[in-house]
Write a protein that holds these residues in place. Sequence first.
Motif, PDB file in Angstrom:
ATOM      1  N   LEU A  56      17.731  38.677  12.073  1.00 39.99           N
ATOM      2  CA  LEU A  56      18.863  39.532  12.438  1.00 39.99           C
ATOM      3  C   LEU A  56      18.726  40.923  11.842  1.00 39.99           C
ATOM      4  O   LEU A  56      19.133  41.904  12.444  1.00 39.99           O
ATOM      5  CB  LEU A  56      20.175  38.883  12.000  1.00 39.99           C
ATOM      6  CG  LEU A  56      20.554  37.605  12.741  1.00 39.99           C
ATOM      7  CD1 LEU A  56      21.870  37.057  12.216  1.00 39.99           C
ATOM      8  CD2 LEU A  56      20.632  37.826  14.228  1.00 39.99           C
ATOM      9  N   SER A  58      16.183  42.658  11.648  1.00 39.12           N
ATOM     10  CA  SER A  58      15.249  43.492  12.407  1.00 39.12           C
ATOM     11  C   SER A  58      15.876  44.038  13.687  1.00 39.12           C
ATOM     12  O   SER A  58      15.271  44.858  14.367  1.00 39.12           O
ATOM     13  CB  SER A  58      13.994  42.687  12.754  1.00 39.12           C
ATOM     14  OG  SER A  58      14.300  41.685  13.697  1.00 39.12           O
ATOM     15  N   LEU A  59      17.085  43.590  14.014  1.00 35.45           N
ATOM     16  CA  LEU A  59      17.752  44.046  15.231  1.00 35.45           C
ATOM     17  C   LEU A  59      18.414  45.403  15.008  1.00 35.45           C
ATOM     18  O   LEU A  59      18.867  45.709  13.907  1.00 35.45           O
ATOM     19  CB  LEU A  59      18.830  43.041  15.649  1.00 35.45           C
ATOM     20  CG  LEU A  59      18.347  41.662  16.071  1.00 35.45           C
ATOM     21  CD1 LEU A  59      19.545  40.739  16.260  1.00 35.45           C
ATOM     22  CD2 LEU A  59      17.531  41.749  17.343  1.00 35.45           C
ATOM     23  N   ALA A  63      22.905  45.917  18.418  1.00 40.38           N
ATOM     24  CA  ALA A  63      22.680  44.509  18.758  1.00 40.38           C
ATOM     25  C   ALA A  63      23.381  43.598  17.764  1.00 40.38           C
ATOM     26  O   ALA A  63      24.002  42.602  18.152  1.00 40.38           O
ATOM     27  CB  ALA A  63      21.180  44.212  18.802  1.00 40.38           C
ATOM     28  N   ARG A  64      23.313  43.922  16.482  1.00 40.58           N
ATOM     29  CA  ARG A  64      24.007  43.098  15.471  1.00 40.58           C
ATOM     30  C   ARG A  64      25.515  43.165  15.673  1.00 40.58           C
ATOM     31  O   ARG A  64      26.217  42.162  15.542  1.00 40.58           O
ATOM     32  CB  ARG A  64      23.615  43.548  14.063  1.00 40.58           C
ATOM     33  CG  ARG A  64      22.210  43.127  13.689  1.00 40.58           C
ATOM     34  CD  ARG A  64      21.955  43.216  12.195  1.00 40.58           C
ATOM     35  NE  ARG A  64      22.293  44.490  11.585  1.00 40.58           N
ATOM     36  CZ  ARG A  64      21.456  45.527  11.486  1.00 40.58           C
ATOM     37  NH1 ARG A  64      20.238  45.431  11.954  1.00 40.58           N
ATOM     38  NH2 ARG A  64      21.846  46.634  10.909  1.00 40.58           N
ATOM     39  N   ALA A  94      21.257  46.763  24.378  1.00 43.23           N
ATOM     40  CA  ALA A  94      21.297  45.748  23.319  1.00 43.23           C
ATOM     41  C   ALA A  94      21.428  44.348  23.907  1.00 43.23           C
ATOM     42  O   ALA A  94      20.792  43.404  23.422  1.00 43.23           O
ATOM     43  CB  ALA A  94      22.450  46.043  22.364  1.00 43.23           C
ATOM     44  N   LEU A  98      18.853  41.368  23.222  1.00 53.29           N
ATOM     45  CA  LEU A  98      19.304  40.097  22.660  1.00 53.29           C
ATOM     46  C   LEU A  98      18.943  38.928  23.571  1.00 53.29           C
ATOM     47  O   LEU A  98      18.554  37.856  23.106  1.00 53.29           O
ATOM     48  CB  LEU A  98      20.811  40.129  22.410  1.00 53.29           C
ATOM     49  CG  LEU A  98      21.284  41.013  21.259  1.00 53.29           C
ATOM     50  CD1 LEU A  98      22.793  41.192  21.308  1.00 53.29           C
ATOM     51  CD2 LEU A  98      20.856  40.412  19.926  1.00 53.29           C
ATOM     52  N   ALA A 101      15.267  38.269  23.332  1.00 48.11           N
ATOM     53  CA  ALA A 101      14.949  37.636  22.048  1.00 48.11           C
ATOM     54  C   ALA A 101      15.419  36.184  21.992  1.00 48.11           C
ATOM     55  O   ALA A 101      15.127  35.473  21.035  1.00 48.11           O
ATOM     56  CB  ALA A 101      15.593  38.430  20.909  1.00 48.11           C
TER      57      ALA A 101
END
Length: 115
Positions: A56, A58-59, A63-64, A94, A98, A101
């Motif tokens: 998380l 690295s997002l 995005a977080r 984002a 996501l 990913a």
Amino acid sequence: LPGSRHQPEAQGCLRLIRDGVTAVTDSRQILGDLPPLLGFLRSQLPPAVPSPVPALSSLPDEARTLLAALGSECRHADWLITMTGVPAAAVLRALAALEAAGLIAAVPGGYERLR
């Protein structure tokens, strides 16, 4: 037979009969044939390779923020834009990141977080 072997328009049907096609007269016939067919098709697939889930940290911040806003609910992109204040273009970028990913999935009605 669907027609004479001398009629060009009957050649397709005659070829199917020669190849062993089964005439379907009821949808229950199809449903009865699906389980074995699906099992065969599943056996032909290569084994799934799990993709690594990014950390998380690295997002990107957006995005977080979206991941936190999603929580355990299905949310529409418009709701995320309104509730987080993140610009629409950044939200869409984002969400795509996501989803790529493997952290969220697009579902009817919006996006949901995957476990």
